[in-house]
Design a protein around this motif. Structure first.
Motif, PDB file in Angstrom:
ATOM      1  N   SER A   1      -2.671  68.728  58.352  1.00 21.23           N
ATOM      2  CA  SER A   1      -1.688  69.652  57.781  1.00 21.23           C
ATOM      3  C   SER A   1      -0.602  69.913  58.802  1.00 21.23           C
ATOM      4  CB  SER A   1      -2.351  70.977  57.405  1.00 21.23           C
ATOM      5  OG  SER A   1      -3.349  70.798  56.432  1.00 21.23           O
ATOM      6  N   CYS A   2       0.593  70.157  58.309  1.00 25.24           N
ATOM      7  CA  CYS A   2       1.718  70.523  59.165  1.00 25.24           C
ATOM      8  C   CYS A   2       2.433  71.692  58.502  1.00 25.24           C
ATOM      9  CB  CYS A   2       2.669  69.347  59.332  1.00 25.24           C
ATOM     10  SG  CYS A   2       4.250  69.787  60.088  1.00 25.24           S
ATOM     11  N   ALA A   3       2.384  72.830  59.158  1.00 29.86           N
ATOM     12  CA  ALA A   3       3.061  74.021  58.649  1.00 29.86           C
ATOM     13  C   ALA A   3       4.387  74.183  59.374  1.00 29.86           C
ATOM     14  CB  ALA A   3       2.190  75.248  58.863  1.00 29.86           C
TER      15      ALA A   3
ATOM     16  N   LYS B   1       4.515  76.275  50.253  1.00 27.27           N
ATOM     17  CA  LYS B   1       3.837  76.665  51.494  1.00 27.27           C
ATOM     18  C   LYS B   1       4.516  76.099  52.733  1.00 27.27           C
ATOM     19  CE  LYS B   1      -0.757  77.008  49.363  1.00 27.27           C
ATOM     20  NZ  LYS B   1      -2.169  76.523  49.389  1.00 27.27           N
ATOM     21  N   ASN B   2       5.633  75.417  52.546  1.00 29.22           N
ATOM     22  CA  ASN B   2       6.333  74.790  53.686  1.00 29.22           C
ATOM     23  C   ASN B   2       5.379  73.919  54.494  1.00 29.22           C
ATOM     24  OD1 ASN B   2       8.474  76.332  52.814  1.00 29.22           O
ATOM     25  ND2 ASN B   2       8.689  77.526  54.690  1.00 29.22           N
ATOM     26  N   THR B   3       4.582  73.146  53.807  1.00 32.84           N
ATOM     27  CA  THR B   3       3.513  72.383  54.450  1.00 32.84           C
ATOM     28  C   THR B   3       3.528  70.933  53.976  1.00 32.84           C
ATOM     29  OG1 THR B   3       2.135  74.358  54.668  1.00 32.84           O
ATOM     30  CG2 THR B   3       1.016  72.242  54.825  1.00 32.84           C
TER      31      THR B   3
ATOM     32  N   GLU C   1       0.832  71.410  63.713  1.00 35.92           N
ATOM     33  CA  GLU C   1      -0.064  70.418  63.126  1.00 35.92           C
ATOM     34  C   GLU C   1      -1.512  70.831  63.346  1.00 35.92           C
ATOM     35  OE1 GLU C   1       3.625  68.281  64.802  1.00 35.92           O
ATOM     36  OE2 GLU C   1       2.157  69.717  65.569  1.00 35.92           O
TER      37      GLU C   1
ATOM     38  N   TYR D   1       1.120  67.324  54.240  1.00 35.53           N
ATOM     39  CA  TYR D   1      -0.245  66.879  54.474  1.00 35.53           C
ATOM     40  C   TYR D   1      -0.290  65.366  54.705  1.00 35.53           C
ATOM     41  CZ  TYR D   1      -1.157  71.394  52.257  1.00 35.53           C
ATOM     42  OH  TYR D   1      -1.166  72.723  51.934  1.00 35.53           O
TER      43      TYR D   1
ATOM     44  N   ARG E   1       3.313  66.949  50.014  1.00 37.37           N
ATOM     45  CA  ARG E   1       3.942  68.179  50.482  1.00 37.37           C
ATOM     46  C   ARG E   1       3.744  69.289  49.471  1.00 37.37           C
ATOM     47  NH1 ARG E   1       9.944  66.673  51.522  1.00 37.37           N
ATOM     48  NH2 ARG E   1      10.148  68.912  51.944  1.00 37.37           N
TER      49      ARG E   1
END
Length: 123
Positions: free
Chosen positions: A21-23, A80-82, A6, A84, A76
């Motif tokens: 953001s969360c990757a 990007k596998n992310t 995060e 928000y 999402r």
């Protein structure tokens, strides 16, 4: 092994905005598989239990805690596998460490919790 990272937290005045953001990374997401998982943002304020803030399903259905409805937006980017979290009109009571994860049961996330990102709303 899944890793959740995060970022985007910080100190902001009441009424301000932040975008978290969360990757997500890990072999289970290979081949575009991130898009099969529901994802969510959670937060934990000092002395309180971790609580659900917002969630988003694979089909982009969103749900929010009553306390953030109309102010926060979850989204999402599967490429990007992310995930928000756009946070607007922030209030002091939004101060907490924010985490992302899949659907949680109690305080157990679908995967191990990341380090979170601190959000502090103060003048």
């Amino acid at each position: 092994q899944v890793q959740l990272v995060e970022s985007g937290g910080g100190l902001v005045q009441p009424g301000g905005s932040l975008r978290l953001s969360c990757a997500a990374s890990g072999s289970i997401f290979s081949g575009g598989m991130f898009n099969i998982y529901a994802m969510a943002w959670y937060r934990q304020a000092p002395g309180k239990q971790r609580e659900l803030v917002a969630g988003i399903t694979p089909s982009q259905i969103r749900h929010y805690a009553d306390s953030v409805k109309g102010r926060f937006t979850i989204s999402r980017d599967n490429a990007k596998n992310t995930v928000y979290l756009q946070m607007n009109s922030l209030k002091p009571e939004d101060t907490a460490v924010y985490y992302c994860n899949g659907p949680a049961t109690g305080d157990s996330g679908l995967w191990s919790w990341g380090q979170g990102t601190q959000v502090t709303v103060s003048s």
